[in-house]
Design a protein around this motif. Structure first.
Motif, PDB file in Angstrom:
ATOM      1  N   LEU A 207       2.236   3.273  18.423  1.00  0.00           N
ATOM      2  CA  LEU A 207       2.925   3.633  17.180  1.00  0.00           C
ATOM      3  C   LEU A 207       4.182   2.789  17.000  1.00  0.00           C
ATOM      4  O   LEU A 207       4.471   2.318  15.887  1.00  0.00           O
ATOM      5  N   MET A 208       4.947   2.578  18.081  1.00  0.00           N
ATOM      6  CA  MET A 208       6.160   1.772  18.001  1.00  0.00           C
ATOM      7  C   MET A 208       5.840   0.340  17.599  1.00  0.00           C
ATOM      8  O   MET A 208       6.521  -0.248  16.744  1.00  0.00           O
ATOM      9  N   HIS A 209       4.800  -0.246  18.198  1.00  0.00           N
ATOM     10  CA  HIS A 209       4.409  -1.606  17.851  1.00  0.00           C
ATOM     11  C   HIS A 209       3.988  -1.696  16.389  1.00  0.00           C
ATOM     12  O   HIS A 209       4.320  -2.663  15.692  1.00  0.00           O
ATOM     13  N   SER A 210       3.260  -0.680  15.927  1.00  0.00           N
ATOM     14  CA  SER A 210       2.798  -0.675  14.541  1.00  0.00           C
ATOM     15  C   SER A 210       3.969  -0.590  13.577  1.00  0.00           C
ATOM     16  O   SER A 210       3.997  -1.262  12.538  1.00  0.00           O
ATOM     17  N   LEU A 211       4.950   0.233  13.911  1.00  0.00           N
ATOM     18  CA  LEU A 211       6.138   0.356  13.057  1.00  0.00           C
ATOM     19  C   LEU A 211       6.940  -0.943  13.037  1.00  0.00           C
ATOM     20  O   LEU A 211       7.462  -1.339  11.987  1.00  0.00           O
ATOM     21  N   GLN A 212       7.029  -1.608  14.192  1.00  0.00           N
ATOM     22  CA  GLN A 212       7.741  -2.879  14.248  1.00  0.00           C
ATOM     23  C   GLN A 212       7.061  -3.925  13.377  1.00  0.00           C
ATOM     24  O   GLN A 212       7.730  -4.670  12.651  1.00  0.00           O
ATOM     25  N   LYS A 213       5.722  -3.993  13.447  1.00  0.00           N
ATOM     26  CA  LYS A 213       4.988  -4.953  12.628  1.00  0.00           C
ATOM     27  C   LYS A 213       5.074  -4.624  11.146  1.00  0.00           C
ATOM     28  O   LYS A 213       4.976  -5.504  10.290  1.00  0.00           O
ATOM     29  N   SER A 214       5.252  -3.331  10.839  1.00  0.00           N
ATOM     30  CA  SER A 214       5.286  -2.902   9.436  1.00  0.00           C
ATOM     31  C   SER A 214       6.683  -2.977   8.836  1.00  0.00           C
ATOM     32  O   SER A 214       6.851  -2.762   7.638  1.00  0.00           O
ATOM     33  N   LEU A 215       7.692  -3.250   9.674  1.00  0.00           N
ATOM     34  CA  LEU A 215       9.082  -3.136   9.236  1.00  0.00           C
ATOM     35  C   LEU A 215       9.390  -4.009   8.026  1.00  0.00           C
ATOM     36  O   LEU A 215      10.028  -3.555   7.069  1.00  0.00           O
ATOM     37  N   THR A 216       8.933  -5.264   8.038  1.00  0.00           N
ATOM     38  CA  THR A 216       9.224  -6.173   6.926  1.00  0.00           C
ATOM     39  C   THR A 216       8.591  -5.674   5.632  1.00  0.00           C
ATOM     40  O   THR A 216       9.248  -5.621   4.582  1.00  0.00           O
ATOM     41  N   LYS A 217       7.325  -5.285   5.704  1.00  0.00           N
ATOM     42  CA  LYS A 217       6.629  -4.810   4.503  1.00  0.00           C
ATOM     43  C   LYS A 217       7.262  -3.530   3.972  1.00  0.00           C
ATOM     44  O   LYS A 217       7.437  -3.366   2.763  1.00  0.00           O
ATOM     45  N   ILE A 218       7.607  -2.614   4.885  1.00  0.00           N
ATOM     46  CA  ILE A 218       8.207  -1.354   4.462  1.00  0.00           C
ATOM     47  C   ILE A 218       9.602  -1.594   3.871  1.00  0.00           C
ATOM     48  O   ILE A 218      10.004  -0.921   2.914  1.00  0.00           O
ATOM     49  N   SER A 219      10.341  -2.567   4.406  1.00  0.00           N
ATOM     50  CA  SER A 219      11.663  -2.897   3.862  1.00  0.00           C
ATOM     51  C   SER A 219      11.550  -3.410   2.432  1.00  0.00           C
ATOM     52  O   SER A 219      12.338  -3.021   1.559  1.00  0.00           O
ATOM     53  N   VAL A 220      10.554  -4.286   2.198  1.00  0.00           N
ATOM     54  CA  VAL A 220      10.323  -4.787   0.839  1.00  0.00           C
ATOM     55  C   VAL A 220       9.917  -3.643  -0.087  1.00  0.00           C
ATOM     56  O   VAL A 220      10.387  -3.536  -1.232  1.00  0.00           O
ATOM     57  N   TYR A 221       9.053  -2.756   0.424  1.00  0.00           N
ATOM     58  CA  TYR A 221       8.617  -1.602  -0.363  1.00  0.00           C
ATOM     59  C   TYR A 221       9.798  -0.680  -0.679  1.00  0.00           C
ATOM     60  O   TYR A 221       9.934  -0.194  -1.809  1.00  0.00           O
ATOM     61  N   PHE A 222      10.662  -0.446   0.312  1.00  0.00           N
ATOM     62  CA  PHE A 222      11.839   0.395   0.100  1.00  0.00           C
ATOM     63  C   PHE A 222      12.740  -0.184  -0.987  1.00  0.00           C
ATOM     64  O   PHE A 222      13.226   0.545  -1.858  1.00  0.00           O
ATOM     65  N   LEU A 223      12.957  -1.505  -0.934  1.00  0.00           N
ATOM     66  CA  LEU A 223      13.802  -2.155  -1.943  1.00  0.00           C
ATOM     67  C   LEU A 223      13.179  -2.020  -3.333  1.00  0.00           C
ATOM     68  O   LEU A 223      13.882  -1.752  -4.319  1.00  0.00           O
ATOM     69  N   PHE A 224      11.839  -2.180  -3.400  1.00  0.00           N
ATOM     70  CA  PHE A 224      11.147  -2.040  -4.684  1.00  0.00           C
ATOM     71  C   PHE A 224      11.308  -0.626  -5.246  1.00  0.00           C
ATOM     72  O   PHE A 224      11.608  -0.442  -6.433  1.00  0.00           O
ATOM     73  N   VAL A 225      11.130   0.388  -4.395  1.00  0.00           N
ATOM     74  CA  VAL A 225      11.266   1.785  -4.841  1.00  0.00           C
ATOM     75  C   VAL A 225      12.699   2.077  -5.267  1.00  0.00           C
ATOM     76  O   VAL A 225      12.930   2.789  -6.256  1.00  0.00           O
ATOM     77  N   LEU A 226      13.678   1.529  -4.531  1.00  0.00           N
ATOM     78  CA  LEU A 226      15.084   1.735  -4.885  1.00  0.00           C
ATOM     79  C   LEU A 226      15.390   1.163  -6.262  1.00  0.00           C
ATOM     80  O   LEU A 226      16.037   1.822  -7.097  1.00  0.00           O
ATOM     81  N   ILE A 227      14.914  -0.064  -6.512  1.00  0.00           N
ATOM     82  CA  ILE A 227      15.129  -0.686  -7.823  1.00  0.00           C
ATOM     83  C   ILE A 227      14.425   0.114  -8.915  1.00  0.00           C
ATOM     84  O   ILE A 227      14.978   0.339 -10.008  1.00  0.00           O
ATOM     85  N   LEU A 228      13.210   0.587  -8.613  1.00  0.00           N
ATOM     86  CA  LEU A 228      12.460   1.389  -9.583  1.00  0.00           C
ATOM     87  C   LEU A 228      13.189   2.685  -9.903  1.00  0.00           C
ATOM     88  O   LEU A 228      13.272   3.104 -11.064  1.00  0.00           O
ATOM     89  N   ASP A 229      13.755   3.335  -8.888  1.00  0.00           N
ATOM     90  CA  ASP A 229      14.507   4.569  -9.106  1.00  0.00           C
ATOM     91  C   ASP A 229      15.748   4.317  -9.964  1.00  0.00           C
ATOM     92  O   ASP A 229      16.104   5.138 -10.817  1.00  0.00           O
ATOM     93  N   ILE A 230      16.423   3.206  -9.716  1.00  0.00           N
ATOM     94  CA  ILE A 230      17.603   2.877 -10.519  1.00  0.00           C
ATOM     95  C   ILE A 230      17.219   2.669 -11.982  1.00  0.00           C
ATOM     96  O   ILE A 230      17.896   3.164 -12.894  1.00  0.00           O
ATOM     97  N   CYS A 231      16.101   1.978 -12.195  1.00  0.00           N
ATOM     98  CA  CYS A 231      15.640   1.725 -13.567  1.00  0.00           C
ATOM     99  C   CYS A 231      15.238   3.026 -14.266  1.00  0.00           C
ATOM    100  O   CYS A 231      15.600   3.264 -15.422  1.00  0.00           O
ATOM    101  N   LEU A 232      14.482   3.881 -13.549  1.00  0.00           N
ATOM    102  CA  LEU A 232      14.039   5.143 -14.147  1.00  0.00           C
ATOM    103  C   LEU A 232      15.225   6.083 -14.385  1.00  0.00           C
ATOM    104  O   LEU A 232      15.268   6.793 -15.393  1.00  0.00           O
TER     105      LEU A 232
END
Length: 271
Positions: free
Chosen positions: A141-166
Protein backbone atom coordinates in the motif's frame (compact mmCIF):
# COMPACT_ATOMS: atom_id res chain seq x y z
CA UNK A 1 32.51 -4.20 38.49
CA UNK A 2 31.49 -6.45 35.64
CA UNK A 3 28.56 -5.25 33.54
CA UNK A 4 25.49 -7.55 33.68
CA UNK A 5 25.25 -9.73 30.59
CA UNK A 6 21.84 -8.36 29.56
CA UNK A 7 23.29 -4.81 29.51
CA UNK A 8 25.80 -5.71 26.81
CA UNK A 9 24.91 -3.99 23.56
CA UNK A 10 24.38 -7.20 21.59
CA UNK A 11 22.04 -8.73 24.18
CA UNK A 12 20.22 -5.45 24.76
CA UNK A 13 19.71 -5.03 21.00
CA UNK A 14 18.33 -8.56 20.75
CA UNK A 15 15.83 -7.83 23.54
CA UNK A 16 14.69 -4.42 22.28
CA UNK A 17 14.71 -4.89 18.51
CA UNK A 18 14.05 -8.60 18.04
CA UNK A 19 11.34 -10.92 19.30
CA UNK A 20 12.77 -14.35 18.53
CA UNK A 21 14.08 -14.79 22.06
CA UNK A 22 11.68 -15.14 25.02
CA UNK A 23 13.17 -12.03 26.63
CA UNK A 24 12.45 -10.02 23.47
CA UNK A 25 8.85 -11.20 23.32
CA UNK A 26 8.31 -10.41 27.01
CA UNK A 27 9.78 -6.92 26.53
CA UNK A 28 7.59 -6.21 23.48
CA UNK A 29 4.44 -7.42 25.25
CA UNK A 30 5.35 -5.30 28.29
CA UNK A 31 5.84 -2.33 25.97
CA UNK A 32 2.41 -2.85 24.41
CA UNK A 33 0.80 -3.00 27.87
CA UNK A 34 2.58 0.25 28.82
CA UNK A 35 1.45 1.95 25.59
CA UNK A 36 -2.13 0.80 26.16
CA UNK A 37 -2.06 2.07 29.73
CA UNK A 38 -0.68 5.48 28.70
CA UNK A 39 -3.40 5.89 26.05
CA UNK A 40 -6.12 4.93 28.56
CA UNK A 41 -4.73 7.50 31.00
CA UNK A 42 -4.86 10.18 28.31
CA UNK A 43 -8.56 9.48 27.74
CA UNK A 44 -9.39 9.30 31.45
CA UNK A 45 -7.68 12.65 32.09
CA UNK A 46 -10.14 14.37 29.73
CA UNK A 47 -13.15 13.15 31.78
CA UNK A 48 -13.43 15.65 34.69
CA UNK A 49 -15.21 13.33 37.13
CA UNK A 50 -12.71 10.48 36.70
CA UNK A 51 -9.69 12.79 36.50
CA UNK A 52 -10.61 14.39 39.84
CA UNK A 53 -11.34 11.07 41.57
CA UNK A 54 -8.16 9.30 40.46
CA UNK A 55 -5.90 12.35 40.17
CA UNK A 56 -3.10 11.05 42.40
CA UNK A 57 -3.07 7.57 40.81
CA UNK A 58 -3.05 9.06 37.29
CA UNK A 59 -0.17 11.38 38.13
CA UNK A 60 1.93 8.56 39.63
CA UNK A 61 1.27 6.29 36.64
CA UNK A 62 2.09 9.09 34.24
CA UNK A 63 5.44 9.77 35.93
CA UNK A 64 6.30 6.07 35.94
CA UNK A 65 5.38 5.62 32.28
CA UNK A 66 7.29 8.75 31.29
CA UNK A 67 10.36 7.40 33.06
CA UNK A 68 9.89 3.97 31.41
CA UNK A 69 9.56 5.35 27.86
CA UNK A 70 12.48 7.75 28.37
CA UNK A 71 14.79 4.96 29.51
CA UNK A 72 13.52 2.74 26.70
CA UNK A 73 14.30 5.35 24.01
CA UNK A 74 17.77 6.05 25.43
CA UNK A 75 18.46 2.31 25.56
CA UNK A 76 17.36 1.86 21.93
CA UNK A 77 19.71 4.61 20.79
CA UNK A 78 22.51 3.20 22.97
CA UNK A 79 22.33 -0.39 21.68
CA UNK A 80 21.55 0.40 18.03
CA UNK A 81 24.57 -0.39 15.81
CA UNK A 82 23.49 2.39 13.40
CA UNK A 83 22.22 5.09 15.73
CA UNK A 84 21.59 7.70 13.04
CA UNK A 85 19.54 5.25 10.95
CA UNK A 86 17.37 4.36 13.95
CA UNK A 87 16.85 7.97 15.10
CA UNK A 88 15.77 9.06 11.60
CA UNK A 89 13.67 5.95 10.88
CA UNK A 90 9.87 5.86 11.14
CA UNK A 91 9.92 3.99 14.45
CA UNK A 92 12.74 6.17 15.77
CA UNK A 93 10.81 9.38 15.09
CA UNK A 94 7.60 7.93 16.57
CA UNK A 95 9.50 6.70 19.65
CA UNK A 96 10.94 10.18 20.18
CA UNK A 97 7.67 12.04 19.56
CA UNK A 98 5.83 9.75 21.97
CA UNK A 99 8.47 10.34 24.67
CA UNK A 100 8.70 14.14 24.49
CA UNK A 101 5.06 15.25 25.23
CA UNK A 102 5.22 14.92 29.05
CA UNK A 103 8.27 17.20 29.04
CA UNK A 104 6.78 19.64 26.51
CA UNK A 105 3.60 19.90 28.61
CA UNK A 106 5.50 22.07 31.10
CA UNK A 107 5.69 24.73 28.38
CA UNK A 108 2.69 23.79 26.18
CA UNK A 109 -0.09 22.21 28.31
CA UNK A 110 -1.94 20.64 25.39
CA UNK A 111 1.23 19.00 24.04
CA UNK A 112 0.67 16.14 26.50
CA UNK A 113 -2.04 14.72 24.22
CA UNK A 114 0.63 14.00 21.62
CA UNK A 115 1.14 10.92 23.80
CA UNK A 116 -1.54 9.35 21.60
CA UNK A 117 1.18 9.06 18.95
CA UNK A 118 2.22 6.02 20.97
CA UNK A 119 -0.66 4.19 19.31
CA UNK A 120 1.55 3.98 16.20
CA UNK A 121 3.88 1.77 18.19
CA UNK A 122 1.22 -0.96 18.19
CA UNK A 123 2.61 -1.75 14.73
CA UNK A 124 5.30 -3.68 16.60
CA UNK A 125 2.66 -6.32 17.37
CA UNK A 126 3.04 -7.54 13.77
CA UNK A 127 6.66 -8.38 14.52
CA UNK A 128 5.85 -10.05 17.83
CA UNK A 129 3.37 -12.49 16.29
CA UNK A 130 5.27 -12.73 12.97
CA UNK A 131 2.34 -11.49 10.88
CA UNK A 132 4.54 -10.97 7.84
CA UNK A 133 1.64 -11.14 5.39
CA UNK A 134 0.11 -8.05 7.00
CA UNK A 135 3.46 -6.27 6.88
CA UNK A 136 3.80 -7.10 3.19
CA UNK A 137 0.34 -5.72 2.47
CA UNK A 138 1.28 -2.54 4.32
CA UNK A 139 4.45 -2.11 2.27
CA UNK A 140 2.48 -2.74 -0.92
CA UNK A 141 0.00 0.00 0.00
CA UNK A 142 2.84 2.41 0.85
CA UNK A 143 4.57 1.76 -2.48
CA UNK A 144 1.29 2.26 -4.33
CA UNK A 145 0.66 5.57 -2.58
CA UNK A 146 4.19 6.73 -3.36
CA UNK A 147 3.75 5.91 -7.05
CA UNK A 148 0.36 7.63 -7.06
CA UNK A 149 1.57 10.78 -5.30
CA UNK A 150 2.27 12.82 -8.45
CA UNK A 151 -1.05 11.95 -10.10
CA UNK A 152 -3.01 12.56 -6.90
CA UNK A 153 -1.24 15.93 -6.42
CA UNK A 154 -2.26 17.00 -9.92
CA UNK A 155 -5.80 15.77 -9.24
CA UNK A 156 -5.90 17.66 -5.92
CA UNK A 157 -4.81 20.88 -7.64
CA UNK A 158 -7.47 20.38 -10.33
CA UNK A 159 -10.22 19.85 -7.71
CA UNK A 160 -9.03 22.89 -5.74
CA UNK A 161 -9.20 25.10 -8.83
CA UNK A 162 -12.61 23.65 -9.69
CA UNK A 163 -13.90 24.38 -6.18
CA UNK A 164 -12.66 27.97 -6.39
CA UNK A 165 -14.41 28.43 -9.74
CA UNK A 166 -17.68 26.87 -8.53
CA UNK A 167 -17.56 28.86 -5.29
CA UNK A 168 -17.04 32.08 -7.24
CA UNK A 169 -19.92 31.19 -9.56
CA UNK A 170 -22.23 30.55 -6.60
CA UNK A 171 -21.13 33.85 -5.04
CA UNK A 172 -22.09 35.66 -8.25
CA UNK A 173 -25.52 33.96 -8.23
CA UNK A 174 -26.37 34.30 -4.52
CA UNK A 175 -24.62 37.48 -3.40
CA UNK A 176 -26.98 40.44 -3.08
CA UNK A 177 -30.02 38.28 -2.38
CA UNK A 178 -32.02 38.91 0.84
CA UNK A 179 -30.79 36.78 3.80
CA UNK A 180 -28.07 35.20 1.66
CA UNK A 181 -25.38 33.17 3.44
CA UNK A 182 -22.90 33.63 0.59
CA UNK A 183 -21.54 36.89 1.94
CA UNK A 184 -17.96 36.56 0.63
CA UNK A 185 -15.80 34.48 -1.68
CA UNK A 186 -14.11 32.55 1.14
CA UNK A 187 -17.49 31.33 2.44
CA UNK A 188 -18.58 30.42 -1.08
CA UNK A 189 -15.43 28.39 -1.74
CA UNK A 190 -15.89 26.66 1.64
CA UNK A 191 -19.41 25.72 0.54
CA UNK A 192 -18.10 24.37 -2.77
CA UNK A 193 -15.50 22.18 -1.03
CA UNK A 194 -18.03 20.80 1.47
CA UNK A 195 -20.56 20.11 -1.28
CA UNK A 196 -18.05 18.67 -3.77
CA UNK A 197 -16.78 16.18 -1.20
CA UNK A 198 -20.42 15.12 -0.52
CA UNK A 199 -20.03 16.00 3.17
CA UNK A 200 -22.87 18.53 3.05
CA UNK A 201 -23.04 20.06 6.54
CA UNK A 202 -26.09 22.08 5.54
CA UNK A 203 -24.87 25.18 7.38
CA UNK A 204 -24.80 27.17 4.12
CA UNK A 205 -27.54 26.69 1.52
CA UNK A 206 -28.55 28.63 -1.62
CA UNK A 207 -31.93 30.38 -1.71
CA UNK A 208 -32.34 31.08 -5.43
CA UNK A 209 -33.55 28.56 -8.02
CA UNK A 210 -30.34 28.95 -10.06
CA UNK A 211 -28.26 28.52 -6.91
CA UNK A 212 -30.07 25.30 -5.98
CA UNK A 213 -29.65 23.99 -9.52
CA UNK A 214 -25.93 24.75 -9.35
CA UNK A 215 -25.79 23.09 -5.92
CA UNK A 216 -27.38 19.90 -7.28
CA UNK A 217 -24.87 19.89 -10.17
CA UNK A 218 -21.93 20.24 -7.73
CA UNK A 219 -23.26 17.32 -5.62
CA UNK A 220 -23.54 15.05 -8.65
CA UNK A 221 -20.12 16.20 -9.86
CA UNK A 222 -18.68 15.28 -6.47
CA UNK A 223 -19.98 11.72 -6.74
CA UNK A 224 -18.57 11.54 -10.26
CA UNK A 225 -14.98 12.54 -9.49
CA UNK A 226 -14.55 11.36 -5.88
CA UNK A 227 -13.63 7.83 -7.05
CA UNK A 228 -10.76 9.06 -9.26
CA UNK A 229 -7.96 8.90 -6.62
CA UNK A 230 -9.18 5.47 -5.55
CA UNK A 231 -8.81 4.27 -9.12
CA UNK A 232 -5.29 5.71 -9.34
CA UNK A 233 -4.15 3.92 -6.19
CA UNK A 234 -5.91 0.69 -7.17
CA UNK A 235 -4.15 0.65 -10.55
CA UNK A 236 -0.77 0.98 -8.83
CA UNK A 237 -1.66 -1.76 -6.33
CA UNK A 238 -2.43 -4.09 -9.27
CA UNK A 239 0.96 -3.20 -10.76
CA UNK A 240 2.61 -4.02 -7.43
CA UNK A 241 0.91 -7.43 -7.32
CA UNK A 242 2.00 -8.23 -10.85
CA UNK A 243 5.58 -7.13 -10.23
CA UNK A 244 7.99 -10.06 -10.10
CA UNK A 245 11.51 -10.23 -8.66
CA UNK A 246 14.13 -9.56 -11.32
CA UNK A 247 17.71 -10.81 -11.55
CA UNK A 248 17.42 -12.75 -8.28
CA UNK A 249 16.54 -9.66 -6.23
CA UNK A 250 13.60 -8.98 -3.92
CA UNK A 251 11.32 -6.27 -5.41
CA UNK A 252 10.94 -4.65 -1.97
CA UNK A 253 14.33 -4.70 -0.23
CA UNK A 254 16.50 -5.64 -3.25
CA UNK A 255 18.02 -8.50 -1.28
CA UNK A 256 19.33 -11.63 -3.04
CA UNK A 257 16.76 -14.42 -3.48
CA UNK A 258 16.77 -17.85 -5.08
CA UNK A 259 14.40 -19.01 -7.81
CA UNK A 260 12.82 -21.60 -5.50
CA UNK A 261 12.21 -19.12 -2.65
CA UNK A 262 8.59 -18.23 -1.94
CA UNK A 263 9.47 -15.48 0.53
CA UNK A 264 12.42 -13.14 0.82
CA UNK A 265 14.71 -14.26 3.65
CA UNK A 266 15.62 -10.62 4.39
CA UNK A 267 12.24 -8.87 4.72
CA UNK A 268 9.59 -11.61 4.38
CA UNK A 269 8.18 -10.27 1.08
CA UNK A 270 6.09 -12.84 -0.80
CA UNK A 271 7.80 -13.52 -4.14
Amino acid sequence: MKKPKWLEKENLYSIMFESERPAGRIFDLTLIVAISLSIIISFVETIPSLAHTFQLILEILEYLLTFFFTIEYIARVYCSPRKRDYVLSFFGVIDLLSTLPPYLSYFLPHARYMILLRSFRFIRIFRIFKLFSFINEGYMLMHSLQKSLTKISVYFLFVLILDICLGTLMFMVENGQPNTQFTDLATSVYWAIVTMTTVGYGDITPITAIGRLLSAFVMLLGYTIIAVPTGIVTANIIDEVKEKPKDGHCPRCDGMVRDEDRYCSHCGEKL
